[in-house]
Scaffold this motif. Sequence first.
Motif, mmCIF file in Angstrom:
data_model
loop_
_atom_site.group_PDB
_atom_site.id
_atom_site.type_symbol
_atom_site.label_atom_id
_atom_site.label_comp_id
_atom_site.label_asym_id
_atom_site.label_seq_id
_atom_site.Cartn_x
_atom_site.Cartn_y
_atom_site.Cartn_z
ATOM 1 N N LYS A 162 -15.609 24.991 16.911
ATOM 2 C CA LYS A 162 -14.437 25.246 16.065
ATOM 3 C C LYS A 162 -13.151 25.220 16.892
ATOM 4 O O LYS A 162 -12.148 24.639 16.483
ATOM 5 N N MET A 163 -13.177 25.856 18.076
ATOM 6 C CA MET A 163 -11.969 25.897 18.891
ATOM 7 C C MET A 163 -11.682 24.538 19.508
ATOM 8 O O MET A 163 -10.518 24.129 19.628
ATOM 9 N N ILE A 164 -12.707 23.812 19.880
ATOM 10 C CA ILE A 164 -12.484 22.459 20.398
ATOM 11 C C ILE A 164 -11.812 21.605 19.334
ATOM 12 O O ILE A 164 -10.889 20.834 19.618
ATOM 13 N N LYS A 165 -12.249 21.775 18.085
ATOM 14 C CA LYS A 165 -11.658 21.003 16.989
ATOM 15 C C LYS A 165 -10.195 21.382 16.776
ATOM 16 O O LYS A 165 -9.357 20.523 16.456
ATOM 17 N N VAL A 166 -9.851 22.674 16.934
ATOM 18 C CA VAL A 166 -8.456 23.088 16.796
ATOM 19 C C VAL A 166 -7.576 22.305 17.765
ATOM 20 O O VAL A 166 -6.497 21.810 17.404
ATOM 21 N N PHE A 167 -8.038 22.170 19.012
ATOM 22 C CA PHE A 167 -7.250 21.456 20.021
ATOM 23 C C PHE A 167 -7.219 19.954 19.747
ATOM 24 O O PHE A 167 -6.157 19.323 19.791
ATOM 25 N N THR A 168 -8.374 19.366 19.471
ATOM 26 C CA THR A 168 -8.437 17.903 19.346
ATOM 27 C C THR A 168 -7.755 17.407 18.082
ATOM 28 O O THR A 168 -7.253 16.284 18.043
ATOM 29 N N ASP A 169 -7.713 18.250 17.027
ATOM 30 C CA ASP A 169 -7.093 17.817 15.767
ATOM 31 C C ASP A 169 -5.588 18.041 15.730
ATOM 32 O O ASP A 169 -4.936 17.656 14.763
ATOM 33 N N ALA A 170 -5.024 18.662 16.775
ATOM 34 C CA ALA A 170 -3.610 19.036 16.724
ATOM 35 C C ALA A 170 -2.683 17.840 16.810
ATOM 36 O O ALA A 170 -1.516 17.938 16.421
ATOM 37 N N GLY A 171 -3.171 16.707 17.346
ATOM 38 C CA GLY A 171 -2.339 15.512 17.398
ATOM 39 C C GLY A 171 -1.565 15.336 18.685
ATOM 40 O O GLY A 171 -0.851 14.343 18.856
#
Length: 992
Positions: A162-171
């Motif tokens: 979940k936290m990896i996705k927060v970073f990678t999806d930020a743009g």
Amino acid sequence: MQSASEESGQPEHAYPDHWEADVVLRDGGTARIRPITADDAERLVSFYEQVSDESKYYRFFAPYPRLSAKDVHRFTHHDFVDRVGLAATVGGEFIATVRYDRINELGRPASAPADEAEVAFLVQDAHQGRGVASALLEHIAAVARERGIRRFAAEVLPANTKMIKVFTDAGYTQKRSFEDGSVRLHLDLEPTDRSLAVQRAREQRAEARSVQRLLAPGSVAVIGVGRAPGGVGRTVLRNLLDGGYTGRVHAVNAALEEGRPHELEGVPAFRSVADIGEPVDLAVVAVPAERVPEAVADCGEHGVRGLVVLSAGYAESGPEGRERQRALVRQARSYGMRIIGPNAFGIINTAEPVRLNASLAPQMPATGRIGLFTQSGAIGIALLAGLHRRGAGLSSFLSAGNRADVSGNDLLQHWYDDPATDVVLLYLESIGNPRKFTRLARRTAAVKPVVVVKGARHSGSAPPGHRVPVTRIPHATVSALLRQAGVIRVDTVTELVDAGLLLAEQPLPAGPRVAILGNSESLGLLTYDACLTEGLRPLRPVDLTTGATPADFRAALTAALSDDTCDAVVVTAIPWVGENGATESGDGEVLAAALRSAVTAAPGPGPTKPVVVVHVEMGALADALSEATRTRPATPAPGPAVPVTAAGAAGPAVAAGAAGPAAPVPPGPPAAVPEPAGAGAGSAATATAASAAPPSPPAPQPGVIPAYPAAERAVRALAEAVRYAQWRRQAADPGRVPEFDRIDEPGAAALVDRALGAPGADERGVTLGSDDTRELLGRYGIEVRPTLPAPSADEAVRAAARLGFPVALKTTAPHLRHRPDLGGVRLDLATEEQLRTAYDELTDTLGKPEELQPVVQAMVPRGVDTVVRSAIDPAVGAVLSFGLAGAASELLGDMSHRLVPATDRDAAELVRSIRTAPLLFGWRGSAPVDTPALEELLLRVSRLVDDHPEVVAVSLEPVVVAPRGLSVLGATVRLAPPPPRTDLGPRRLPSY
């Protein structure tokens, strides 16, 4: 790990209250983000105790059941520069935290100029999946940039997806590596097009969801229901029940007797929300203002999601009420609730699964395709009545009163992808965030019409209770900028209904060609004239004579709908008169049936041309046409991009009232003004979903045929539809911001910094001298012709010798500047003798040299004198303007305007949209001027202002545009600290 500032004993900085913000989360609830301080120790411990062991393990990479006293001190003591912690709170309690520590290249604690920081998050398990971490990342990144940090480093366990996705999806631009069993992420914090797009997409989903929660509650409590009939609370409760609301309804009255059950209007009644004993999604508050805080606390403590505050006595009542309103917003947001109001009229949702009428409107509107927002209850009543009388139904309605929280921007976010809404109607008395409104309106207008009427246009101030930025630009300029964004701008609520009815029930016209048919030659000619006035291209009216029967109308309309030479049809009708002088009975109903039959029988899968009716004293016809209301299939939400159908392509391009025409035939330009490249018919283009390209809708279905009692009203509504359809076609290719050579951005920035930081410079701003003005503009490829002072005739001669004859002699005194009509300019002075003679004439006629401030300038090729300006308005941002120099722009206001940054299409339209544009394109045999050079100049000015927001005003006057090239003869530039941008940075609700 101690930070460098802790180790060095550097003092902590002042609390940065500008970092505080209210945000809307993914599920539509709100949270408050603020810096963590030393006073938060108990909150932090309580928060940590509610985090699961798994989340703690992900945060610290080891079992960490509790925080030590040292941990609590470290996580609550920050210097707000090298160590920063932010918390997301609901009800005053932490639900998530984020922290950064500045580090050097070795990963050790550091201070500036080190520009990297390590960042870590912790989100309470009950609030994971609400988008809290994404919102915190936006805010902590903005804080880091403010403090000179350019990169974040984060170490995350591989299982913490979940936290990896927060970073990678930020743009953000990022690098990822795998080291020692963990994922190492590096994020470049410089905003990118993708990060901005991600941020705005999240904003749209969150704000749309927050409105959806208000519009579709599972249960409603009305607070303030009196025991006797009458009163606001009792009225709303009655309207909820009469409207057929499908959810659970509760009444609340604090004066009810304790200890026994109660009923009001047949529904359970309680002393408080706490006594209800089951979840409540929406509360309608109708108690006196002094009792509202108690009701809000009751709602917030028991999980209510949203409030409709009907109570008055807030900002509309003066300073005390304004402070009461601020406290109301702060209190509601502290519980994660959004507010409609205060001083609101209410909210309506006509969807069959909901049937919500939580308003003071006594009648539930018919279900339809129009979304309606108003800031006035009285106007809301009038619009609801007018739309009902004309046979138009609504998808939803909201009247926001003082709109302290929920505003028209929130409704635009909701209606943008609401499949139940095809047309958006807005009555606005103020615009709280004009930049955001323009952005949202442009995106929404690309998929469905947005019609706006603006009240309080000329009062010079916002209506009582409205907190808005003050704009310095004229109302006409604001209207032009709204039209640039695709907004259909009308002047009255009558025009709002007229345009909304046509757009909701008829397809968009493919062009400006209008067929006119009817049984009155005079009414046909009035319609013909009205079309010309509105810039349409009417065909010769077809006179069916006063003896025409409904069958004749049907045949004529069928022929017009099949005619490829017209794009829309206006039917005019007067009553039939029998032999005895009386109108024949039933003629309106019969004619309405004939017209509907012709529309239904039109070739193709559905209507492709709009049809409107102009009737004179035929109320039965209007009533019969309005009774044909039907709900069409829902328009799909915006999805993958599809090309706009070109002329002659098979299949419809858009649904009736919701999208563009099936075979676009664009209106032609004025006779002497060529269209910009790429604006022609059939210019099919495919846009990405991010640019809000129109979706592919179902085939149009016949709806109400709008009827109007005057030709002018019908034609004006039709003309708005034509202009909007043309904008939609052009919006598929909005143009680009071109790159130019001869641009020195760093050099210009250095000059700006030097001028603003000069000793003695006014902190409010400075006007550059002529040399600095020429240098700054020159760094953007804009050459200003040199001007030499001439305080005496001898100095004038020496200046002319330096520049070369022939020359011009001008006065620059403020009262004579740019006024050749007053005789302050002498041109084509080819010799010293002519120059001296002209100088003597000027000083003898107009005054002494020290009063006239004469200058000498070399002659340039003759052409058309124009003016190019740019200014930053605190409400709408940077505006680029163009017009002809002199009376055309100053006396008649013939200026065109576009927002910065301007695209190549914007520049072309700026040149062509002024009324005097034919003078640039060879009017009456004159030579056309070099408009490509003029468009390049406009784009260079736009680029300068966009790159350097400190450039708050630019004026180039005159700009002489010749058949080949142009010459900038005069220029002024003003610098000042730029006003804050409310449309950039992390998401936030308006502050109170």
